[in-house]
Design a protein around this motif. Structure first.
Motif, short mmCIF file in Angstrom:
data_model
loop_
_atom_site.label_atom_id
_atom_site.label_comp_id
_atom_site.label_asym_id
_atom_site.label_seq_id
_atom_site.Cartn_x
_atom_site.Cartn_y
_atom_site.Cartn_z
N GLN A 1 10.76 5.76 0.94
CA GLN A 1 11.58 5.85 -0.26
C GLN A 1 12.20 7.23 -0.38
OE1 GLN A 1 8.61 4.90 -3.22
NE2 GLN A 1 8.84 2.69 -2.93
N PHE A 2 13.36 7.28 -1.05
CA PHE A 2 14.02 8.57 -1.29
C PHE A 2 14.83 8.50 -2.57
CE2 PHE A 2 16.73 5.94 1.30
CZ PHE A 2 18.01 6.13 0.80
N ARG B 1 5.92 6.92 1.59
CA ARG B 1 5.93 5.82 2.54
C ARG B 1 5.14 4.65 1.95
NH1 ARG B 1 8.85 9.44 4.35
NH2 ARG B 1 9.07 9.96 6.56
N ALA B 2 5.37 3.45 2.49
CA ALA B 2 4.67 2.27 1.99
C ALA B 2 4.49 1.26 3.14
CB ALA B 2 5.42 1.62 0.84
N PHE B 3 3.43 0.47 3.04
CA PHE B 3 3.16 -0.58 4.02
C PHE B 3 2.93 -1.88 3.27
CE2 PHE B 3 0.15 -3.10 6.55
CZ PHE B 3 0.87 -3.23 7.72
N TYR B 4 3.69 -2.89 3.66
CA TYR B 4 3.59 -4.22 3.06
C TYR B 4 2.87 -5.18 4.00
CZ TYR B 4 7.52 -3.06 -0.17
OH TYR B 4 8.36 -2.52 -1.12
N MET B 5 2.11 -6.08 3.42
CA MET B 5 1.55 -7.21 4.16
C MET B 5 1.55 -8.42 3.23
SD MET B 5 -2.15 -7.73 6.06
CE MET B 5 -1.78 -6.43 7.24
N PHE C 1 0.85 -1.19 0.00
CA PHE C 1 0.00 0.00 0.00
C PHE C 1 0.89 1.25 0.00
CE2 PHE C 1 -2.18 -3.39 2.29
CZ PHE C 1 -3.38 -3.47 1.60
N MET C 2 0.78 2.07 -1.01
CA MET C 2 1.55 3.31 -1.08
C MET C 2 0.87 4.37 -0.22
SD MET C 2 4.07 2.40 -2.86
CE MET C 2 4.85 4.03 -2.90
N LEU C 3 1.63 5.00 0.66
CA LEU C 3 1.12 6.01 1.58
C LEU C 3 1.66 7.38 1.17
CD1 LEU C 3 1.80 4.01 4.88
CD2 LEU C 3 -0.26 3.96 3.45
N GLU C 4 1.26 8.39 1.93
CA GLU C 4 1.74 9.74 1.65
C GLU C 4 3.21 9.88 1.99
OE1 GLU C 4 -0.75 12.38 3.84
OE2 GLU C 4 -2.48 12.12 2.52
N ASN C 5 3.84 10.91 1.40
CA ASN C 5 5.24 11.24 1.69
C ASN C 5 6.19 10.09 1.39
OD1 ASN C 5 4.45 13.83 2.65
ND2 ASN C 5 3.94 12.92 4.64
#
Length: 276
Positions: free
Chosen positions: A275-276, A205-209, A199-203
């Motif tokens: 990410q950056f 960021r990402a969350f994996y499951m 799931f791609m988040l703001e800024n």
């Protein structure tokens, strides 16, 4: 060739991702004792990872993780016999029998993974990854217990079997509960596969499951052969030393109790990344 092709299609785009993750798993030190498989136990792992994006969809990654394994085996009865020397240096045949014998093993490994990952686009992404992990043993121990330990000594030169006295190491010693001892497992090599949702988040960021599978490819049985499961101590016969079944020999069958030991873990993995 695959990696070069992916890099060629990335049009110079590079992106880095750093992540922290936890994995709850069913795991075990996988081995077989007298045609009985070791039991599946609970395990856990956590770590940090770094990924370099070759393109929008492909990345390669590495990192470091700590993974915990347990192993457990039960035998209703164990009997063995071998020749040794008593306190006076006289040769005899040491015989022993264990009832309701159980051994548990505990191991911590530091894994260094190397994997390649593919993911789809958009905000909700499906991903799949595969690779290998090199595992370095941090600590490994074992402990054994039995409902009863009975020993005797047979002196062929006198044609007599002694089941006493106790101070000579012969008799019924009742329940046995040994303290934890060093096991000495060796370096591991693991095949890693995982898949799930990102799931791609703001800024950025990402969350994996997702779900993962770690399958050991290498025998990690201790290199040092401890000899016998119950070792007679001629200097202190009451101190009956116990070895691990992972590195002991059954003299009756002329075989090791365990031919090989591998790791197995699978379960749920959650991961937070930026990410950056």
């Amino acid at each position: 060739m695959l990696v070069c092709g992916i890099i060629g299609s990335s049009h110079g785009q590079t992106k880095n991702e750093i992540s922290l993750y936890m994995q709850g798993s069913f795991s075990k030190l996988d081995y077989e004792v007298f045609q009985e498989n070791s039991d599946m136990e609970n395990g856990f792992g956590f770590g940090a990872g770094y990924s370099y994006y070759l393109s929008e969809n492909w990345s390669i990654g590495t990192g470091a993780e700590l993974q915990y394994f347990e192993g457990s085996a039960y035998l209703s009865s164990v009997e063995d016999v071998y020749s040794t020397l008593d306190m006076e240096g006289e040769e005899f045949e040491f015989r022993y029998q264990l009832k309701d014998f159980r051994e548990n093993q505990y191991a911590y490994y530091l894994n260094v993974p190397l994997k390649i990952q593919y993911e789809t686009g958009n905000i909700t992404r499906f991903y799949a990854a595969a690779g290998a992990k090199l595992g370095f043993e941090i600590q490994s121990e074992y402990e054994a217990s039995a409902s009863s330990l009975t020993t005797s000594g047979y002196y062929e030169q006198y044609d007599v079997e002694l089941s006493a006295p106790g101070f000579s190491g012969f008799g019924n010693f009742g329940p046995m509960n040994a303290s934890r001892l060093e096991l000495g497992l060796v370096t591991n090599l693991v095949l890693n596969m995982e898949a799930g949702v990102k799931f791609m988040l703001e800024n950025d960021r990402a969350f994996y499951m997702g779900l993962f599978l770690d399958y050991g490819l290498k025998d990690i049985k201790p290199e040092e052969n401890q000899g016998n499961l119950i070792a007679y101590n001629s200097e202190d016969p009451v101190d009956l030393m116990n070895g691990s079944m992972l590195s002991s020999i059954n003299n009756k069958s002329f075989n090791h109790y365990v031919d090989e030991v591998k790791t197995l873990a699978f379960g749920l993995k959650i991961q937070y990344a930026f990410q950056f």
